[in-house]
Design an enzyme around this catalytic site. Structure first.
Site, PDB file in Angstrom:
ATOM      1  N   PRO A  28       0.835  -1.211   0.000  1.00  0.00           N
ATOM      2  CA  PRO A  28       0.000   0.000   0.000  1.00  0.00           C
ATOM      3  C   PRO A  28       0.868   1.260   0.000  1.00  0.00           C
ATOM      4  O   PRO A  28       0.416   2.352  -0.322  1.00  0.00           O
ATOM      5  CB  PRO A  28      -0.821  -0.107   1.283  1.00  0.00           C
TER       6      PRO A  28
ATOM      7  N   GLU B 115       1.894  -7.576   7.888  1.00  0.00           N
ATOM      8  CA  GLU B 115       2.073  -6.124   7.718  1.00  0.00           C
ATOM      9  C   GLU B 115       3.142  -5.844   6.660  1.00  0.00           C
ATOM     10  O   GLU B 115       3.671  -4.736   6.584  1.00  0.00           O
ATOM     11  CB  GLU B 115       2.494  -5.512   9.059  1.00  0.00           C
TER      12      GLU B 115
ATOM     13  N   ASP C 184      -6.440   1.894 -25.680  1.00  0.00           N
ATOM     14  CA  ASP C 184      -6.985   1.684 -24.339  1.00  0.00           C
ATOM     15  C   ASP C 184      -7.427   2.981 -23.701  1.00  0.00           C
ATOM     16  O   ASP C 184      -6.917   4.042 -24.038  1.00  0.00           O
ATOM     17  CB  ASP C 184      -5.858   1.152 -23.440  1.00  0.00           C
TER      18      ASP C 184
ATOM     19  N   ARG D 250      -1.723  -8.565 -21.242  1.00  0.00           N
ATOM     20  CA  ARG D 250      -2.636  -8.233 -22.335  1.00  0.00           C
ATOM     21  C   ARG D 250      -1.935  -7.332 -23.376  1.00  0.00           C
ATOM     22  O   ARG D 250      -2.390  -7.211 -24.513  1.00  0.00           O
ATOM     23  CB  ARG D 250      -3.906  -7.540 -21.850  1.00  0.00           C
TER      24      ARG D 250
HETATM   25  C1  LIG Z   1       2.879  -3.039   3.897  1.00  0.00           C
HETATM   26  O1  LIG Z   1       2.015  -2.343   4.783  1.00  0.00           O
HETATM   27  C2  LIG Z   1       0.810  -2.891   5.053  1.00  0.00           C
HETATM   28  C3  LIG Z   1      -0.031  -2.221   5.873  1.00  0.00           C
HETATM   29  C4  LIG Z   1      -1.267  -2.734   6.148  1.00  0.00           C
HETATM   30  C5  LIG Z   1      -1.662  -3.950   5.596  1.00  0.00           C
HETATM   31  C6  LIG Z   1      -0.829  -4.633   4.758  1.00  0.00           C
HETATM   32  C7  LIG Z   1      -1.276  -5.931   4.156  1.00  0.00           C
HETATM   33  N1  LIG Z   1      -0.387  -6.345   3.102  1.00  0.00           N
HETATM   34  C8  LIG Z   1       0.615  -7.254   3.262  1.00  0.00           C
HETATM   35  C9  LIG Z   1       1.273  -7.399   2.046  1.00  0.00           C
HETATM   36  C10 LIG Z   1       0.623  -6.561   1.117  1.00  0.00           C
HETATM   37  C11 LIG Z   1       0.847  -6.278  -0.246  1.00  0.00           C
HETATM   38  C12 LIG Z   1       0.066  -5.342  -0.877  1.00  0.00           C
HETATM   39  C13 LIG Z   1      -0.959  -4.683  -0.174  1.00  0.00           C
HETATM   40  C14 LIG Z   1      -1.752  -3.640  -0.839  1.00  0.00           C
HETATM   41  C15 LIG Z   1      -1.481  -3.038  -2.048  1.00  0.00           C
HETATM   42  C16 LIG Z   1      -2.474  -2.068  -2.225  1.00  0.00           C
HETATM   43  N2  LIG Z   1      -2.631  -1.204  -3.301  1.00  0.00           N
HETATM   44  N3  LIG Z   1      -3.272  -2.112  -1.169  1.00  0.00           N
HETATM   45  N4  LIG Z   1      -2.830  -3.062  -0.306  1.00  0.00           N
HETATM   46  C17 LIG Z   1      -1.202  -4.984   1.167  1.00  0.00           C
HETATM   47  C18 LIG Z   1      -0.414  -5.915   1.805  1.00  0.00           C
HETATM   48  C19 LIG Z   1       0.407  -4.130   4.478  1.00  0.00           C
END
Ligand SMILES: COc1cccc(Cn2ccc3ccc(-c4cc(N)[nH]n4)cc32)c1
Length: 240
Positions: free
Chosen positions: A86, A113, A170, A155
């Protein structure tokens, strides 16, 4: 292109072998390897996570297991390592276009996490590593993000789409959202197909489609309009 995915939930990636992507794999346009991270654990519990230094909620994925797994999966072949998070840079159509030119992509799917930062830092010393987000919302792990990104990239590969032109036309490829689309019947539940689309006047149809794309982009994604270079909008476009 070869794609490898490392995850503790290999089954999550099964959809990659369905439909269009599945056919691309069968046609040899893409090679796909999905690997269970736990294959590189050595303890009876197959532990892949531990408590975070500095405290805080949840668990963090251990660097040692990831290091053994990625060393094994990567081997000596050059690749781009992609780590969904994220906290990543936004994954966009431009990212998909850029990655479509890569020989090899390796995706590291975190859970909990996330993955110990030293995994990204260690591999960034010897290859391109991208920490990417697919949107401003929090998922439970990286697997769904990998499904999204692999579909957006594959794709674009030559031979994958039945109609290759559509990849160039696209949404986003000209910086605008796609406008509305229609097919038969001409009238459905009292709603009619716009006359211009049945006129055979291709210039008028192209103008109408661009106007609808501009209108929709201005209404739903004004940020995309603001990001357009000046030359991208002609005089008649400026009404939006
Ligand atoms: C790393 O920091 C985090 C904080 C809170 C929760 C999580 C959960 N989590 C674990 C691995 C992971 C990989 C990707 C994502 C993700 C990607 C997007 N766009 N949204 N969420 C979320 C992921 C991770």
């Amino acid at each position: 292109m070869r794609i490898d995915v490392v995850t503790i939930f290999p089954g999550y990636l099964a959809p990659l072998r369905e439909a269009l992507l599945g056919r691309a794999i069968e046609a040899g346009l893409v090679e796909l390897g999905v690997h269970d991270l736990r294959d590189w654990t050595h303890d009876v519990h197959q532990a892949v996570d531990d408590s975070p230094y500095g405290g805080g909620p949840g668990m963090v994925m251990r660097p040692q297991v990831w290091g053994e797994a990625l060393d094994a999966v990567l081997g000596d072949a050059p690749a781009r390592l992609v780590v969904p998070t994220p906290a990543g840079r936004p994954f966009t159509q431009a990212t998909a276009q850029a990655w479509a030119g890569e020989e090899r992509l390796v995706f590291a799917c975190g859970r909990y996490e996330g993955i110990d930062q030293r995994v990204v830092d260690a591999y960034a010393q010897r290859m391109p590593v991208d920490e990417v987000s697919i949107g401003d919302y929090v998922l439970v792990g990286g697997e769904v993000a990998v499904l999204v990104m692999v579909e957006a990239v594959v794709r674009l590969l030559p031979g994958v789409l039945g109609n290759p032109v559509s990849a160039q036309e696209d949404s986003f490829s000209d910086g605008l959202l796609e406008g509305p689309a229609y097919t038969r019947p001409v009238s459905w539940r009292g709603l009619d197909v716009p006359d211009v689309l049945r006129s055979g006047n291709h210039a008028a149809i192209a103008r109408w489609r661009r106007d609808r794309a501009l209108e929709r982009t201005a209404a739903r994604r004004p940020d995309l309009l603001d990001a357009l270079p000046d030359h991208a909008l002609d005089r008649t476009d400026r009404a939006f």
